[in-house]
Design a protein around this motif. Structure first.
Motif, PDB file in Angstrom:
ATOM      1  N   THR A  15       0.772  -1.235   0.000  1.00  0.00           N
ATOM      2  CA  THR A  15       0.000   0.000   0.000  1.00  0.00           C
ATOM      3  C   THR A  15       0.808   1.293   0.000  1.00  0.00           C
ATOM      4  O   THR A  15       0.287   2.322  -0.401  1.00  0.00           O
ATOM      5  N   ARG A  16       2.050   1.296   0.462  1.00  0.00           N
ATOM      6  CA  ARG A  16       2.796   2.545   0.610  1.00  0.00           C
ATOM      7  C   ARG A  16       4.011   2.570  -0.310  1.00  0.00           C
ATOM      8  O   ARG A  16       4.977   1.823  -0.108  1.00  0.00           O
ATOM      9  N   PHE A  17       3.967   3.469  -1.297  1.00  0.00           N
ATOM     10  CA  PHE A  17       5.045   3.571  -2.274  1.00  0.00           C
ATOM     11  C   PHE A  17       5.307   5.032  -2.617  1.00  0.00           C
ATOM     12  O   PHE A  17       4.417   5.872  -2.489  1.00  0.00           O
ATOM     13  N   ASN A  18       6.507   5.317  -3.058  1.00  0.00           N
ATOM     14  CA  ASN A  18       6.872   6.626  -3.578  1.00  0.00           C
ATOM     15  C   ASN A  18       7.112   6.489  -5.069  1.00  0.00           C
ATOM     16  O   ASN A  18       7.892   5.627  -5.492  1.00  0.00           O
ATOM     17  N   LEU A  19       6.419   7.296  -5.871  1.00  0.00           N
ATOM     18  CA  LEU A  19       6.627   7.299  -7.311  1.00  0.00           C
ATOM     19  C   LEU A  19       7.643   8.387  -7.624  1.00  0.00           C
ATOM     20  O   LEU A  19       7.429   9.559  -7.304  1.00  0.00           O
ATOM     21  N   ILE A  20       8.739   8.011  -8.253  1.00  0.00           N
ATOM     22  CA  ILE A  20       9.835   8.923  -8.539  1.00  0.00           C
ATOM     23  C   ILE A  20       9.844   9.228 -10.028  1.00  0.00           C
ATOM     24  O   ILE A  20      10.064   8.334 -10.849  1.00  0.00           O
ATOM     25  N   GLU A  21       9.594  10.485 -10.376  1.00  0.00           N
ATOM     26  CA  GLU A  21       9.629  10.893 -11.773  1.00  0.00           C
ATOM     27  C   GLU A  21      11.062  11.223 -12.158  1.00  0.00           C
ATOM     28  O   GLU A  21      11.751  11.942 -11.444  1.00  0.00           O
ATOM     29  N   TYR A  52      18.940   9.522 -23.563  1.00  0.00           N
ATOM     30  CA  TYR A  52      18.444   8.711 -22.445  1.00  0.00           C
ATOM     31  C   TYR A  52      17.314   7.813 -22.929  1.00  0.00           C
ATOM     32  O   TYR A  52      16.377   8.273 -23.581  1.00  0.00           O
ATOM     33  N   ARG A  53      17.397   6.542 -22.594  1.00  0.00           N
ATOM     34  CA  ARG A  53      16.373   5.579 -23.001  1.00  0.00           C
ATOM     35  C   ARG A  53      15.778   4.838 -21.803  1.00  0.00           C
ATOM     36  O   ARG A  53      15.143   3.814 -21.960  1.00  0.00           O
ATOM     37  N   GLY A  54      16.008   5.344 -20.605  1.00  0.00           N
ATOM     38  CA  GLY A  54      15.523   4.679 -19.400  1.00  0.00           C
ATOM     39  C   GLY A  54      14.062   4.971 -19.128  1.00  0.00           C
ATOM     40  O   GLY A  54      13.394   5.675 -19.886  1.00  0.00           O
ATOM     41  N   PRO A  55      13.564   4.445 -18.016  1.00  0.00           N
ATOM     42  CA  PRO A  55      12.153   4.645 -17.673  1.00  0.00           C
ATOM     43  C   PRO A  55      11.872   6.088 -17.260  1.00  0.00           C
ATOM     44  O   PRO A  55      12.751   6.790 -16.771  1.00  0.00           O
ATOM     45  N   SER A  56      10.632   6.518 -17.467  1.00  0.00           N
ATOM     46  CA  SER A  56      10.247   7.878 -17.093  1.00  0.00           C
ATOM     47  C   SER A  56      10.020   8.007 -15.588  1.00  0.00           C
ATOM     48  O   SER A  56      10.036   9.103 -15.058  1.00  0.00           O
ATOM     49  N   HIS A  57       9.809   6.882 -14.914  1.00  0.00           N
ATOM     50  CA  HIS A  57       9.663   6.918 -13.464  1.00  0.00           C
ATOM     51  C   HIS A  57      10.055   5.585 -12.850  1.00  0.00           C
ATOM     52  O   HIS A  57      10.122   4.568 -13.523  1.00  0.00           O
TER      53      HIS A  57
END
Length: 85
Positions: A15-21, A52-57
């Motif tokens: 339930t507890r997460f931090n989304l990092i952009e 850069y080709r990595g994930p956006s978040h």
């Protein structure tokens, strides 16, 4: 984020997460000082600079602190449905 998440590391958090952009900035730095010499805009013309080709978040578990790609947390939720652990 419409998928269920589950931390693959601590195996307790659902339930507890931090989304990092992630926002990348393409730069060229001086090798001796580390100062930014040039900032590249959207179209990089330098043949030696790959865009850069990595994930956006990324996702961080707010319980144990592990940071990884969103897909890892989604797959963990699919592999360990609620009630199995």
């Amino acid at each position: 984020m419409t998928q269920a998440f589950f931390c693959p590391n601590c195996k307790t958090n659902r339930t507890r997460f931090n989304l990092i952009e992630q926002v990348s900035k393409s730069v060229k730095v001086d090798p001796a000082t580390g100062a930014i010499v040039e900032t590249y805009e959207q179209h990089i013309k330098d043949p030696f600079h790959a865009p850069y080709r990595g994930p956006s978040h990324k996702v961080q578990c707010a319980t144990c602190g592990v940071i990884s790609d969103e897909e890892l947390f989604i797959k963990a939720a699919q592999n360990y449905p609620r009630g199995e652990i």
